[in-house]
Design a protein around this motif. Structure first.
Motif, PDB file in Angstrom:
ATOM      1  N   ALA A  30       0.833  -1.201   0.000  1.00 61.71           N
ATOM      2  CA  ALA A  30       0.000   0.000   0.000  1.00 61.71           C
ATOM      3  C   ALA A  30       0.868   1.253   0.000  1.00 61.71           C
ATOM      4  O   ALA A  30       0.565   2.239  -0.686  1.00 61.71           O
ATOM      5  CB  ALA A  30      -0.931  -0.005   1.209  1.00 61.71           C
ATOM      6  N   ARG A  31       1.963   1.226   0.747  1.00 67.47           N
ATOM      7  CA  ARG A  31       2.884   2.361   0.796  1.00 67.47           C
ATOM      8  C   ARG A  31       3.538   2.573  -0.567  1.00 67.47           C
ATOM      9  O   ARG A  31       3.673   3.709  -1.035  1.00 67.47           O
ATOM     10  CB  ARG A  31       3.938   2.109   1.875  1.00 67.47           C
ATOM     11  CG  ARG A  31       4.669   3.350   2.319  1.00 67.47           C
ATOM     12  CD  ARG A  31       5.638   3.089   3.476  1.00 67.47           C
ATOM     13  NE  ARG A  31       4.976   2.591   4.677  1.00 67.47           N
ATOM     14  CZ  ARG A  31       5.109   1.345   5.161  1.00 67.47           C
ATOM     15  NH1 ARG A  31       5.889   0.475   4.556  1.00 67.47           N
ATOM     16  NH2 ARG A  31       4.489   0.986   6.255  1.00 67.47           N
ATOM     17  N   ARG A  32       3.944   1.487  -1.220  1.00 68.53           N
ATOM     18  CA  ARG A  32       4.537   1.581  -2.562  1.00 68.53           C
ATOM     19  C   ARG A  32       3.538   2.172  -3.546  1.00 68.53           C
ATOM     20  O   ARG A  32       3.854   3.093  -4.306  1.00 68.53           O
ATOM     21  CB  ARG A  32       4.986   0.204  -3.064  1.00 68.53           C
ATOM     22  CG  ARG A  32       5.539   0.243  -4.508  1.00 68.53           C
ATOM     23  CD  ARG A  32       5.670  -1.144  -5.115  1.00 68.53           C
ATOM     24  NE  ARG A  32       4.472  -1.948  -5.092  1.00 68.53           N
ATOM     25  CZ  ARG A  32       3.460  -1.853  -5.972  1.00 68.53           C
ATOM     26  NH1 ARG A  32       3.507  -0.943  -6.926  1.00 68.53           N
ATOM     27  NH2 ARG A  32       2.413  -2.643  -5.884  1.00 68.53           N
ATOM     28  N   MET A  33       2.307   1.669  -3.507  1.00 70.18           N
ATOM     29  CA  MET A  33       1.279   2.169  -4.419  1.00 70.18           C
ATOM     30  C   MET A  33       0.989   3.651  -4.163  1.00 70.18           C
ATOM     31  O   MET A  33       0.812   4.434  -5.096  1.00 70.18           O
ATOM     32  CB  MET A  33       0.009   1.328  -4.298  1.00 70.18           C
ATOM     33  CG  MET A  33       0.171  -0.085  -4.843  1.00 70.18           C
ATOM     34  SD  MET A  33      -1.239  -1.158  -4.504  1.00 70.18           S
ATOM     35  CE  MET A  33      -2.526  -0.371  -5.463  1.00 70.18           C
ATOM     36  N   ALA A  34       0.966   4.040  -2.892  1.00 70.37           N
ATOM     37  CA  ALA A  34       0.729   5.440  -2.538  1.00 70.37           C
ATOM     38  C   ALA A  34       1.870   6.325  -3.048  1.00 70.37           C
ATOM     39  O   ALA A  34       1.633   7.411  -3.592  1.00 70.37           O
ATOM     40  CB  ALA A  34       0.571   5.589  -1.032  1.00 70.37           C
ATOM     41  N   ALA A  35       3.090   5.856  -2.895  1.00 66.88           N
ATOM     42  CA  ALA A  35       4.242   6.626  -3.378  1.00 66.88           C
ATOM     43  C   ALA A  35       4.218   6.749  -4.897  1.00 66.88           C
ATOM     44  O   ALA A  35       4.499   7.819  -5.448  1.00 66.88           O
ATOM     45  CB  ALA A  35       5.543   5.980  -2.914  1.00 66.88           C
TER      46      ALA A  35
END
Length: 154
Positions: A30-35
């Motif tokens: 989720a953090r990767r996708m948000a970034a």
């Protein structure tokens, strides 16, 4: 801040987001996708800033990329060059516009790397959005330098 400085700042911030490690906990994907989507949104702002920058001699009232890069956009040489680039299927700008359209859609632009596809054997490896965006930013920066040069001639 000048339009040129703002364009540079936004491109730099997008690259910073892409370089931020996602970690390895349960929120990493989720953090990767948000970034990735955050970097893509910053890239959209950079595109708009670039358009403001290379058209400032024309004193346009609006700088929305959809408007300026569309068929009814102003007849400025830099915009014509970008429209031609956007029409080339393999170009960085064509790729970027497609991702921006996805970003504004209900599915978003970032893709999950696991989940529903668990247990399946991967046949090929599609590059992650972040990798593709990084490539796009590198190609864009080269094009921006050329656009700035022709814009300064005015």
């Amino acid at each position: 801040m000048t339009p040129r400085a703002r364009t540079n700042q936004l491109l730099y911030q997008a690259e910073l987001l892409l370089a931020t490690p996602a970690g390895d906990d349960e929120h990493a994907e989720a953090r990767r996708m948000a970034a990735e989507e955050g970097a893509l949104a910053l890239t959209e702002l950079a595109l708009q800033s670039l358009l403001r920058e290379v058209t400032e001699h024309a004193h346009l009232a609006h700088h929305a990329w959809r408007e300026l890069l569309g068929p009814e956009g102003a007849g400025i040489a830099e915009l014509h060059r970008l429209r031609e680039l956007a029409a080339q299927p393999g170009s960085w700008l064509a790729w970027l516009i497609a991702r921006l359209e996805a970003l504004h859609g209900s599915d978003g632009a970032a893709r999950r790397t696991s989940g529903a596809a668990r247990g399946l054997i991967a046949v090929g490896s599609a590059a992650a959005l972040g990798e593709e965006l990084h490539r796009c930013l590198q190609e864009a920066k080269a094009e921006i330098a050329a656009l700035r040069e022709t814009s300064q001639e005015w």
